[in-house]
Design an enzyme around this catalytic site. Structure first.
Site, short mmCIF file in Angstrom:
data_model
loop_
_atom_site.label_atom_id
_atom_site.label_comp_id
_atom_site.label_asym_id
_atom_site.label_seq_id
_atom_site.Cartn_x
_atom_site.Cartn_y
_atom_site.Cartn_z
N ASP A 101 -9.54 -1.55 -1.58
CA ASP A 101 -8.69 -2.20 -0.59
C ASP A 101 -7.89 -3.28 -1.32
O ASP A 101 -8.47 -4.15 -1.97
CB ASP A 101 -9.60 -2.82 0.49
CG ASP A 101 -8.96 -2.81 1.86
OD1 ASP A 101 -7.82 -3.28 1.98
OD2 ASP A 101 -9.61 -2.34 2.82
N ASP A 208 -3.56 -3.50 2.36
CA ASP A 208 -3.67 -4.30 3.58
C ASP A 208 -2.30 -4.86 3.98
O ASP A 208 -1.55 -5.34 3.12
CB ASP A 208 -4.63 -5.46 3.27
CG ASP A 208 -5.09 -6.20 4.50
OD1 ASP A 208 -5.71 -5.58 5.38
OD2 ASP A 208 -4.85 -7.41 4.59
N GLU A 265 -0.96 -0.21 5.16
CA GLU A 265 -1.09 -0.49 6.59
C GLU A 265 0.26 -1.02 7.10
O GLU A 265 0.74 -2.02 6.59
CB GLU A 265 -2.16 -1.56 6.73
CG GLU A 265 -2.94 -1.54 7.97
CD GLU A 265 -3.70 -2.85 8.14
OE1 GLU A 265 -4.55 -2.86 9.01
OE2 GLU A 265 -3.45 -3.85 7.45
N HIS A 342 -12.28 0.02 10.33
CA HIS A 342 -13.12 -1.16 10.56
C HIS A 342 -12.48 -2.16 11.52
O HIS A 342 -13.11 -3.17 11.85
CB HIS A 342 -13.38 -1.84 9.21
CG HIS A 342 -12.11 -2.38 8.62
ND1 HIS A 342 -11.10 -1.57 8.16
CD2 HIS A 342 -11.66 -3.64 8.47
CE1 HIS A 342 -10.09 -2.30 7.74
NE2 HIS A 342 -10.40 -3.58 7.92
N ASP A 343 -11.23 -1.92 11.94
CA ASP A 343 -10.57 -2.82 12.90
C ASP A 343 -10.52 -2.22 14.30
O ASP A 343 -9.88 -2.79 15.19
CB ASP A 343 -9.11 -3.07 12.46
CG ASP A 343 -9.02 -3.93 11.21
OD1 ASP A 343 -9.96 -4.70 10.93
OD2 ASP A 343 -7.98 -3.83 10.51
O1 ISL Z 1 -4.22 -8.01 13.65
C1 ISL Z 1 -3.51 -7.15 14.05
C2 ISL Z 1 -3.28 -7.00 15.47
O2 ISL Z 1 -4.23 -7.73 16.19
C3 ISL Z 1 -2.91 -6.15 13.13
O3 ISL Z 1 -1.64 -5.85 13.42
C4 ISL Z 1 -3.09 -6.63 11.72
O4 ISL Z 1 -1.91 -6.81 11.06
C5 ISL Z 1 -3.85 -5.66 10.95
O5 ISL Z 1 -4.91 -5.20 11.71
C6 ISL Z 1 -4.29 -6.29 9.64
O6 ISL Z 1 -5.59 -5.96 9.33
C7 ISL Z 1 -6.02 -6.14 8.03
O7 ISL Z 1 -5.81 -7.45 7.55
C8 ISL Z 1 -6.55 -8.47 8.20
C9 ISL Z 1 -8.04 -8.14 8.33
O8 ISL Z 1 -8.65 -9.02 9.22
C10 ISL Z 1 -8.26 -6.73 8.81
O9 ISL Z 1 -9.63 -6.41 8.80
C11 ISL Z 1 -7.48 -5.83 7.90
O10 ISL Z 1 -7.69 -4.47 8.15
C12 ISL Z 1 -6.37 -9.70 7.39
O11 ISL Z 1 -6.53 -9.44 6.03
#
Ligand code: ISL
Ligand code: CA
Length: 579
Positions: A101, A208, A265, A342-343
């Protein structure tokens, strides 16, 4: 090999691993690299081609490792750089590729670069982060430089007492944004975050928040979209900024030396033209991106959790799938297919049903069949292959949910409404449906305490009680299990990769709120996919898309080959030649 011939990653299925929650090898309650190593044969047995390991770098873990304090070290509870070297070679021995990542929009505030940057205004690394003086109201009140909101709530600016300036953080205050305008910073970053690991043999990166490096010059206020809030979502000003493609070009020059693949992403980017600038082969920016259209289904428009469970209708879901699938039609671009990471909360809980064990298993297989038939590189998240579900309603936000995003949102609602019981209950229901926590619980290996994730007394995060019957050990020998079905689907996808992985997608029943019918086309090959998103039988007839009406059912989540109506959460794939 040029990028337009078929590189390995186009037909690949990638299995995503969350190190903290995959497998604990030493009983301290935290997953680790040796845990991953010990399950590589299991991962291989699913039929995937690569793994993506979420951040395993050294970090204070304010945002679960997305706040990196040293790119060249491993978070000690996870292991060491030597363990990573062993993991990389163990993957390669098994023919599994490994992606890391790449989190380079921001670092941790504990990274030595930020420590130097914040030490004084004249420090040589001051400009490596985004510092701005305060603004003052007419009454002399100190204000941040603009009205941007951070993703985790509150202003995106943090006041620094020591040097009397604000710094920008799009995520939490412990995640200061790097200043990509500074060339020296960029080259140090490429070296430390990319080359260090590429030299050790990793095959690529999940990148990311790849579109936030370049912000709109001057960092102006964003127009107020929600007058009830002090801080506003400013995505248009910090996503897809003017220098984005220049920066990605620099990165690509390094990545292509190693033949590394990238999956970036790409939030807040909906128009095809904008997406294509990132993923067309000719543009040489990224191999592919994650579009948010599908996983955002049912989110609140301004705040993600300002919603209620299942606030979506099937046509919206279909449109979202279409918007990612269409990227490859008539272009040289590539796309991805995924429902979890994971999100995201668990896809069965969001798009299927877990009201009964039968429904969970049936709908989990239906979603597997959907994913297996979508074009692009397929991503499967740990636990998805056994049909893991969201945590139950009985879990308490304050005790059982660990994610900063969930906790901050819940606190925001409590504060804003004066702990109004109706509003907090709504917020809780939204979190039970959509929180990131549901993906972050311990992987369910067997029915022993804590799901067999740890031999220790207590995992860092509570396991979901249904591990007693939803687990890898149960499902491995069971031919009817979700796991066995996933294995079949991944094989089927490979066997028919022209039409399933590379085919053009055509929607057939957009307005239907119960079923999802689409056609995949490759030359004269046709695959028809029919999915019932409800518990009830739905009318269905094979449409006249096949030559002489001849089509073979090549997959279904029911054993018997019935031609008529689609049964409860039934999914089928028919294969034939074009009419
Ligand atoms: O947070 C968002 C919407 O609520 C998303 O658009 C966000 O830009 C995206 O999910 C970013 O996620 C990534 O970066 C974050 C981290 O917390 C996440 O786990 C990761 O996947 C910050 O580094
Ligand atoms: Ca451990």
């Amino acid at each position: 090999m040029t990028i337009t011939e078929h590189p390995w990653w186009k037909t690949a299925t990638v299995y995503q691993i969350y190190p903290a929650s995959f497998k604990d090898s030493n009983g301290d309650g935290i997953g680790d690299l040796n845990g991953i190593l010990s399950e590589l044969d299991y991962i291989k047995s699913i039929g995937v081609d690569a793994i993506w390991v979420c951040p395993m770098y050294d970090s204070p873990q304010v945002d679960m490792g997305y706040d990196i304090s040293d790119y060249e070290k491993v978070y000690p509870p996870y292991g060491t750089v030597a363990d990573m070297e062993r993991l990389i070679s163990a993957c390669h021995q098994r023919g599994i590729r490994i992606l890391l990542d790449l989190v380079i929009n921001h670092t941790s505030d504990q990274h030595r670069w930020f420590q130097e940057s914040r030490s004084s205004i004249s420090n040589p690394k001051r400009d490596w982060y985004i510092w701005r003086p305060a603004k003052y109201d007419s009454d002399g009140t100190r204000k941040p430089p603009n009205n941007w909101r951070s993703f985790f709530g509150g202003s995106a600016w943090q006041w620094d007492e020591h040097t009397q300036e604000y710094y920008l953080h799009l995520f939490c205050a412990e995640q200061p944004d790097l200043n990509w305008e500074n060339e020296e910073m960029r080259h140090a970053l490429y070296q430390s975050s990319m080359r260090f690991w590429l030299d050790k043999g990793v095959d690529g990166f999940r990148v990311d928040t790849v579109n936030m490096y370049s912000k709109v010059p001057g960092l102006p206020d964003t127009p107020v979209t929600d007058p009830n809030q002090e801080w506003q979502l400013a995505a248009d000003l910090f996503c897809n900024g003017p220098r984005m493609h220049e920066f990605l070009g620099e990165m690509n020059a390094i990545l292509s030396e190693y033949g590394a693949m990238t999956v970036g992403e790409l939030p807040f980017t909906k128009t095809v033209e904008k997406v294509l600038k990132y993923v067309s082969a000719e543009a040489r920016q990224l191999s592919m991106t994650f579009q948010f259209d599908v996983v955002d289904t049912g989110f609140g428009t301004d705040l993600k959790y300002d919603t209620t469970p299942r606030a979506w209708k099937l046509p919206e879901f279909k449109d979202a799938v279409f918007s990612t699938q269409r990227l490859i039609t008539g272009t040289d671009a590539w796309t991805t297919a995924f429902l979890e990471n994971h999100d995201q909360a668990r896809s069965i809980s969001r798009f299927g049903s877990c009201a009964t064990e039968e429904l969970r298993s049936r709908s989990g297989k239906m979603l597997a069949l959907l994913l297996a038939s979508l074009s692009g590189t397929l991503f499967v998240y740990q636990g998805q292959e056994i049909g893991m579900t969201n945590a139950p309603e009985s879990w308490k936000i304050e005790e059982d949910y660990m994610d900063i995003e969930s906790r901050n949102y819940f606190q925001y609602v409590v504060d804003k409404t004066g702990n109004d019981p109706v509003e907090t209950a709504r917020a809780k229901a939204a979190l039970q449906h959509l929180a990131r926590d549901h993906a972050r619980v311990p992987m369910q290996w067997d029915s022993s305490p804590h799901a067999g994730f740890t031999t220790g007394k207590k995992p860092w995060m509570r396991a979901i009680d249904n591990y007693t019957h939803i687990n890898v050990q149960n499902q491995t020998p069971d031919k009817q299990s979700v796991l066995s079905f996933w294995k079949q689907m991944l094989q089927l996808r490979k066997a028919h990769q022209d039409v399933l992985v590379h085919g053009d997608f055509q929607m057939l029943d957009r307005e239907n709120e119960e079923t999802f019918l689409f056609l995949k086309k490759f030359g004269s090959q046709r695959a028809l996919v029919a999915l019932n998103f409800t518990e009830h039988e739905q009318p269905f007839e094979v449409p006249g898309v096949f030559e002489n009406g001849n089509a073979v059912r090549i997959a279904s989540n029911y054993d018997d080959d019935v031609k008529g109506p689609l049964r409860c959460f039934e999914g089928r794939i028919y294969l034939g030649m074009a009419a």
